[in-house]
Design a protein around this motif. Sequence first.
Motif, PDB file in Angstrom:
ATOM      1  N   GLU A  63       0.818  -1.208   0.000  1.00  0.00           N
ATOM      2  CA  GLU A  63       0.000   0.000   0.000  1.00  0.00           C
ATOM      3  C   GLU A  63       0.851   1.257   0.000  1.00  0.00           C
ATOM      4  O   GLU A  63       0.502   2.258  -0.629  1.00  0.00           O
ATOM      5  CB  GLU A  63      -0.933  -0.022   1.210  1.00  0.00           C
ATOM      6  CG  GLU A  63      -2.024  -1.086   1.131  1.00  0.00           C
ATOM      7  CD  GLU A  63      -2.795  -1.222   2.424  1.00  0.00           C
ATOM      8  OE1 GLU A  63      -3.915  -1.762   2.405  1.00  0.00           O
ATOM      9  OE2 GLU A  63      -2.274  -0.801   3.476  1.00  0.00           O
ATOM     10  N   ALA A 119       2.090   1.659  -3.535  1.00  0.00           N
ATOM     11  CA  ALA A 119       1.002   2.119  -4.397  1.00  0.00           C
ATOM     12  C   ALA A 119       0.672   3.592  -4.139  1.00  0.00           C
ATOM     13  O   ALA A 119       0.455   4.363  -5.082  1.00  0.00           O
ATOM     14  CB  ALA A 119      -0.237   1.257  -4.171  1.00  0.00           C
ATOM     15  N   PHE A 143       1.025   6.728  -6.661  1.00  0.00           N
ATOM     16  CA  PHE A 143      -0.117   7.609  -6.908  1.00  0.00           C
ATOM     17  C   PHE A 143       0.303   9.070  -6.768  1.00  0.00           C
ATOM     18  O   PHE A 143       0.026   9.903  -7.640  1.00  0.00           O
ATOM     19  CB  PHE A 143      -1.239   7.276  -5.929  1.00  0.00           C
ATOM     20  CG  PHE A 143      -2.538   7.975  -6.213  1.00  0.00           C
ATOM     21  CD1 PHE A 143      -3.575   7.294  -6.832  1.00  0.00           C
ATOM     22  CD2 PHE A 143      -2.727   9.309  -5.854  1.00  0.00           C
ATOM     23  CE1 PHE A 143      -4.786   7.935  -7.095  1.00  0.00           C
ATOM     24  CE2 PHE A 143      -3.926   9.953  -6.116  1.00  0.00           C
ATOM     25  CZ  PHE A 143      -4.952   9.260  -6.739  1.00  0.00           C
ATOM     26  N   SER A 186      -5.844   2.355  -9.138  1.00  0.00           N
ATOM     27  CA  SER A 186      -5.427   2.201  -7.748  1.00  0.00           C
ATOM     28  C   SER A 186      -6.590   1.692  -6.893  1.00  0.00           C
ATOM     29  O   SER A 186      -7.762   1.852  -7.242  1.00  0.00           O
ATOM     30  CB  SER A 186      -4.932   3.544  -7.198  1.00  0.00           C
ATOM     31  OG  SER A 186      -5.965   4.506  -7.236  1.00  0.00           O
ATOM     32  N   SER A 187      -6.250   1.081  -5.778  1.00  0.00           N
ATOM     33  CA  SER A 187      -7.274   0.560  -4.872  1.00  0.00           C
ATOM     34  C   SER A 187      -7.968   1.697  -4.133  1.00  0.00           C
ATOM     35  O   SER A 187      -7.481   2.834  -4.093  1.00  0.00           O
ATOM     36  CB  SER A 187      -6.650  -0.410  -3.868  1.00  0.00           C
ATOM     37  OG  SER A 187      -5.734   0.271  -3.026  1.00  0.00           O
ATOM     38  N   VAL A 204      -5.840   3.104  -1.122  1.00  0.00           N
ATOM     39  CA  VAL A 204      -4.736   3.932  -1.603  1.00  0.00           C
ATOM     40  C   VAL A 204      -5.266   5.244  -2.161  1.00  0.00           C
ATOM     41  O   VAL A 204      -4.679   6.310  -1.949  1.00  0.00           O
ATOM     42  CB  VAL A 204      -3.924   3.167  -2.667  1.00  0.00           C
ATOM     43  CG1 VAL A 204      -2.907   4.072  -3.336  1.00  0.00           C
ATOM     44  CG2 VAL A 204      -3.219   1.972  -2.038  1.00  0.00           C
ATOM     45  N   PHE A 205      -6.403   5.185  -2.848  1.00  0.00           N
ATOM     46  CA  PHE A 205      -6.990   6.385  -3.425  1.00  0.00           C
ATOM     47  C   PHE A 205      -7.402   7.366  -2.329  1.00  0.00           C
ATOM     48  O   PHE A 205      -7.126   8.570  -2.424  1.00  0.00           O
ATOM     49  CB  PHE A 205      -8.207   6.007  -4.279  1.00  0.00           C
ATOM     50  CG  PHE A 205      -8.887   7.174  -4.941  1.00  0.00           C
ATOM     51  CD1 PHE A 205      -8.392   7.707  -6.116  1.00  0.00           C
ATOM     52  CD2 PHE A 205     -10.015   7.736  -4.366  1.00  0.00           C
ATOM     53  CE1 PHE A 205      -9.016   8.786  -6.719  1.00  0.00           C
ATOM     54  CE2 PHE A 205     -10.651   8.808  -4.966  1.00  0.00           C
ATOM     55  CZ  PHE A 205     -10.143   9.339  -6.141  1.00  0.00           C
ATOM     56  N   SER A 252      -4.223   8.829  -0.595  1.00  0.00           N
ATOM     57  CA  SER A 252      -3.504   9.740  -1.487  1.00  0.00           C
ATOM     58  C   SER A 252      -4.273  11.040  -1.696  1.00  0.00           C
ATOM     59  O   SER A 252      -3.689  12.129  -1.660  1.00  0.00           O
ATOM     60  CB  SER A 252      -3.227   9.054  -2.830  1.00  0.00           C
ATOM     61  OG  SER A 252      -2.479   7.868  -2.655  1.00  0.00           O
TER      62      SER A 252
END
Length: 221
Positions: free
Chosen positions: A100, A103, A107, A161-162, A165-166, A169
């Motif tokens: 994560e 990722a 991002f 992206s998951s 993570v979204f 971020s």
Amino acid sequence: MGTGAVPVNRGLWTDGYFSDLAKILGGVWLRWWIQAAAAMSNMGMFVAEMSSDSFQLLGMAERGMLPEFFAQRSRYGTPLIGILFSASGVVLLSWLSFQEIVAAENFLYCFGMILEFIAFVWLRVKHPNAPRPYKIPVGTVGATLMCIPPTILICVVLALSSLKVFVVSIGAIAIGFMINPLLKHVEKKGWLKFSTSNELPDLNGTHRESDSLIQEPVLRT
């Protein structure tokens, strides 16, 4: 090299299997050697990245973008406050898994590249005569068109992206956008001290200290 030394078994190739492979090939001593080398390598990359981030904070403070205390250096010349601030950010990310974190970093890196593309075009428009180490001879329209394909590709990566993570971020990006007006408000109220180094050149390549120098009269004979 590792796949050629032992039979390929996809189920075994997980995190940490490279040290197990070293044990198969050379024994326990080689496994410990690989693990120690990997730990030292990761530690070196972490220190290098944290040092780079801390000097970015120092540079922003020297240009008046952050409070003055971020420009403080230790007796060794290192940005002490910046290092502590960067280290605290790493601690806050420790609740995420390694995948994560990678990722989320990708991002934010992709979003940062979009901002760099925007800054690239914006500087061509606002400061066309600013000194540059090199100049791309395609004009403003060409520069804009050149940034469109990678921007589309970056947007595709962001869309894949998951959700976790979204959210993390986007939260970090939102905080980043709120910091600038907040710092300007703090500077206006005088709650924190901001200063700009006179030795730094501006976008025209001139030093600010030259504006404050008193021109002495030239004697003619």
